[in-house]
Scaffold this active site. Structure first.
Site, mmCIF file in Angstrom:
data_model
loop_
_atom_site.group_PDB
_atom_site.id
_atom_site.type_symbol
_atom_site.label_atom_id
_atom_site.label_comp_id
_atom_site.label_asym_id
_atom_site.label_seq_id
_atom_site.Cartn_x
_atom_site.Cartn_y
_atom_site.Cartn_z
ATOM 1 N N ASP A 489 -161.691 3.312 16.596
ATOM 2 C CA ASP A 489 -163.097 3.793 16.992
ATOM 3 C C ASP A 489 -163.378 4.863 15.740
ATOM 4 O O ASP A 489 -164.722 5.018 15.588
ATOM 5 C CB ASP A 489 -163.531 4.404 18.346
ATOM 6 C CG ASP A 489 -163.443 3.173 19.181
ATOM 7 O OD1 ASP A 489 -163.682 2.043 18.845
ATOM 8 O OD2 ASP A 489 -162.859 3.548 20.326
ATOM 9 N N GLY A 706 -156.324 0.135 27.563
ATOM 10 C CA GLY A 706 -155.850 -1.284 27.120
ATOM 11 C C GLY A 706 -154.354 -1.053 26.786
ATOM 12 O O GLY A 706 -153.820 -2.052 26.717
HETATM 13 C C1 NOJ Z 1 -160.704 3.394 23.179
HETATM 14 C C2 NOJ Z 1 -161.591 1.932 22.941
HETATM 15 O O1 NOJ Z 1 -161.659 1.727 24.188
HETATM 16 C C3 NOJ Z 1 -160.774 0.854 22.435
HETATM 17 O O2 NOJ Z 1 -161.442 -0.178 22.292
HETATM 18 C C4 NOJ Z 1 -160.363 1.401 20.986
HETATM 19 O O3 NOJ Z 1 -159.641 0.385 20.280
HETATM 20 C C5 NOJ Z 1 -159.552 2.850 21.106
HETATM 21 N N1 NOJ Z 1 -160.438 3.850 21.812
HETATM 22 C C6 NOJ Z 1 -159.121 3.437 19.830
HETATM 23 O O4 NOJ Z 1 -160.067 3.933 18.892
#
Ligand code: NOJ
Length: 797
Positions: A489, A706
């Site tokens: 992100d 995740g």
């Molecule tokens: C949190 C987000 O929910 C996830 O989708 C993302 O890939 C990670 N941050 C890494 O930035």
């Protein structure tokens, strides 16, 4: 230092000291009626939405208060305590407490001055209210006269932010009533309606098992002036003053008195929910036979243990066993069901599913419940736009076929997501591959699913469009454009910037889709894929490989990100692990890149997402610099990628390294290091602070991450080597060389497999001999048509 242990037999984590470094939580119910509870009974409950359906209060970012409190008072001497250590917080030298967090229930046991209590909390299966069952036992040799006070603090409004801050309104809209065995709370009662037109809301907190002798519906009356949850006036005085709220904060407080003979046990059942007078009476009546609680508990355990039972292992590592058999698996279901909706860190404001989050979350449960997974895959496909991209945020009330997209201002305004992400739809490929491989359901490719904004297509068509989405959005070097961001992100490469990670995802997606095209006999498309994949592969190899690492990407203006020449952030984890997972890296490149990862990114607590952290040399678009060094995306040990590096090492046959990474980052392996890790030792968090932090090893953002699914996949597919394809199961473990033996009990397509892996020569991977039901096969692959109902499989490494 530890605060508890894993009870493998009961699938519980038992907290033996309540003064844990942080509130250690559990999940009850589902977002239909969700309840989060800590080991000290702190937490909150909501109906459908943590933000808009909040029925009980919780003060975030504070002291884990308030919660589902049950106070006890010895009426012979006035001494009082609580069934959970907090809020009264008795001296732990004389007050004993054990919290058993189980699968969707929490049981807090306490013992104080010869009174034993058990406070069991759960949401019955498929019900939308919660039950607290209190058991009180007199273990002394004299008659004891004990008062009990069940207490819950209601919100004054279902919208939790309004409840907290819009006091000139919310303080004046609720009332409470007492009726026989319950407090009933109403909101906006005069209107008969809520502002949104629904029937006005009523909540209740009631009890059965003992008569109510006094009550409060007014929080201040219960607590008293200038007091708090730890010393409520009503408890201290042994009696509530029967005051109800009117233009003040509501609560439910129910006082009963239990006379207990020596050795005697008595029970009270409290029930809390959002139901009206009549409905709540019916619910409470249904508990008049208190033994229903045991039946409901058995039902809950049966449900969850049944699902987890589809993969059970016994390896020499108790940490690995606890995580794979119970806690990582359970966390996968929690992330699958709850997404990022509500925790002690996510305050309930995320009003939808992140596309990539959910598509990845699905992967964690495919081997345990493929049908449940399929339903969510269909849902996520229906959130794919007809141009092939994924909706960055899929609203909880998603209306397939009728949704706006990031191309519409209305979507941007409603969700706050201004653009497509480069990676979202590409996660569909491994997820759908895993589902078809687990089930053999090739016909899934022909199922027709709506597109988010209208139209429909087969699953195969959805996947082709996902490829097209990337192919139509290429950057200057013919790699997929970074768009708004990729998995990271914090990485803004610019709309036409290019991400190595996405390029590798696309490369892998093409391999997967070629397999599906073969199933469909689609020669023309195979020809297309062969051509574009070769071109893409050559591009990545030419532009992104620097001899010992793959770069992270190229900015819109041509600047290379993650080059070894860079003073900061010159080594990134994901391009290395994905070069292996995607199948693009040659063996030599894979070995070299993985070695670079170990050399430059590994720490005692896992592998950093990149290093060194940005401090002085961030490019504009490197949002990671917002964070302290060694934190989150800025050089932290981001947990989700640990699963990918475990998988990559395992695919290379490096069992020792794969397991080393598992252990470094595994919550269970930090059980005795709890004061450093802080987070629950039974769940993954979002990240762990790395080397530059004064708190190296401290983890954050519990539960909803995740990581659950990526680590699960890394362990099951990678370390255990359960690698199904549409026609059978490859058994290819990559284990530590000192493991002599392990067993894997796996449900596969409705059949039972008991797999015994023997490793007499200390190998890390490979197969010398392979048997199924006594028959020797020429390789470690079980064709699906050889399966009986029960199968004995032996692999000799
Ligand atoms: C949190 C987000 O929910 C996830 O989708 C993302 O890939 C990670 N941050 C890494 O930035």
């Amino acid at each position: 230092m530890n605060y508890g242990y894993f009870d493998e037999t009961n699938k519980e984590y038992v907290i033996t000291r309540p003064d844990t470094p942080a509130p250690w939580a559990n999940y009850l119910g589902s977002p239909e009626y969700g309840a989060i509870i800590s080991n000290n009974a702190g937490g909150y409950s909501f109906v459908k939405s943590g933000a808009n359906g909040r029925i009980t209060r919780y003060i975030f970012n504070s002291e884990d208060k308030p919660g589902r409190y049950i106070y006890l008072r010895d009426n012979d001497n006035g001494d009082y305590w609580s069934a959970s250590w907090q809020p009264v917080g008795k001296d732990l030298a004389v007050y004993k407490n054990e919290c058993h967090h189980g699968t969707a229930y929490t049981n807090i046991k306490a013992e104080y001055k010869d009174i034993e209590t058990e406070a069991l909390y759960y949401v019955p299966l498929n019900k939308t209210y919660e039950v607290w069952r209190l058991k009180v036992t007199n273990s002394s040799d004299k008659v004891r006269n004990i008062s009990t006070f069940g207490f819950i603090e209601f919100t004054n409004e279902n919208n939790y932010e309004n409840d907290q801050v819009n006091l000139q309104y919310t303080l004046f809209i609720t009332r409470t009533y007492f009726k026989e065995n319950k407090i009933l709370q109403t909101i906006n009662e005069n209107t008969g309606k809520n502002a949104d037109g629904t029937n006005f809301r009523e909540r209740f907190f009631g009890c059965v098992g003992a008569p109510v002798v006094s009550y409060n519906g007014d929080k201040d009356s219960f607590l008293g002036r200038y007091r708090s949850y730890g010393n409520p006036k009503a408890v201290e005085e042994g009696k509530c003053d029967n005051v109800l709220n009117y233009n003040s904060n509501g609560c439910g407080a129910l006082h009963s008195v239990l006379e207990l003979q020596p050795g005697e046990t008595k029970e009270i059942v409290y029930v809390l929910g959002q139901y009206n007078d009549e409905q709540s009476s019916e619910i409470l009546d249904s508990y008049s036979d208190l033994s229903i609680v045991e039946k409901e508990l058995a039902q809950l355990k049966g449900y969850w243990h049944g699902k987890l039972g589809n993969l059970q292992i016994n390896t020499p590592s108790k940490e690995f066993n606890s995580m794979i058999n119970t806690w990582n698996a359970y966390q996968c279901f929690i992330t699958f069901i709850w997404s990022r909706a509500a925790s002690f860190i996510y305050c309930g404001l995320r009003n939808g599913y992140g596309y990539r989050d959910t598509v990845q979350d699905i992967q964690g449960i495919i081997h345990l419940d493929p049908d449940m997974a399929a339903e969510k895959i269909r849902f996520m496909l229906s959130a794919q736009v007809d141009n092939g991209g994924g909706l960055p945020l899929v609203k909880f009330n998603h209306n397939a076929g009728k949704e706006d997209t990031p191309d519409d201002m209305s979507y941007v305004q409603a969700t706050g997501h201004p653009a497509y992400r480069a990676d979202d739809a590409l996660w569909l490929f491994p997820t759908i591959l895993k589902y078809i491989a687990e089930t053999g359901n090739k016909a899934f490719l022909d199922e027709v699913v709506l597109y988010a904004n209208g139209g429909e297509g087969s699953v195969y068509d959805h996947l082709q469009r996902a490829i097209r989405f990337s192919m139509e959005r290429m950057g200057d070097h013919n790699m997929p454009a970074g768009l708004h961001a990729d998995w990271n992100d914090c990485l803004r490469l610019g709309k036409k910037g290019e991400s190595t990670f996405v390029a590798l995802q696309l490369y892998y997606a093409m391999t997967i889709l070629r397999g599906f095209a073969e199933v469909k006999g689609d020669a023309e498309y195979i020809g297309y894929l062969n051509k574009v994949q070769e071109e893409l592969g050559n591009t990545i190899q030419t532009i992104c490989w620097e001899g010992d690492r793959y770069i992270r990407g190229i900015k819109e203006d041509g600047q290379v990100i993650g080059s070894k020449k860079d003073p900061e952030a010159n080594m990134w984890l994901n391009p290395q692990s994905w070069a292996v997972i995607s199948g693009l890296a040659t063996k030599e490149q894979a070995e070299t890149a993985l070695e670079s990862v170990h050399r430059e990114l590994n720490t005692p607590y896992g592998v950093r997402v990149m290093a060194p952290s940005y401090v002085d040399h961030a490019f504009d678009g490197a949002l990671a610099i917002l964070f302290n060094p060694s934190t989150k995306e800025n050089g932290g040990i981001f947990s989700q990628p640990q699963g990918w590096i475990i998988l990559a090492e395992a695919l290379m046959g490096h069992g020792n390294r794969a397991f080393e990474y598992f252990m470094e980052s595994s919550p269970a392996a930090q059980n005795d290091n709890a004061d450093t890790r802080i987070l629950e030792p039974y769940v993954h968090g979002q990240f762990t602070e790395a080397t530059e932090s004064p708190f190296e090893g401290r983890s954050h953002v519990h539960w909803l991450t995740g990581t659950a699914s990526t680590v699960m996949v890394g362990c099951v597919e990678g370390i255990l080597g359960m690698r199904p394809d549409a026609d059978g199961l490859l058994v290819a473990p990559s284990i530590p060389s000192d493991w002599k033996e392990m067993t894997i009990n796996k449900k596969f397509r409705g059949k039972d497999l008991q797999i015994l892996v023997k490793n007499p020569d200390g190998a890390q991977s490979g197969c010398k001999e392979f048997y199924i039901n006594g028959e020797k096969l020429d390789r470690n692959y079980i064709p699906a048509n050889k399966l009986k109902d029960n199968n004995e499989v032996v692999l000799i490494m």
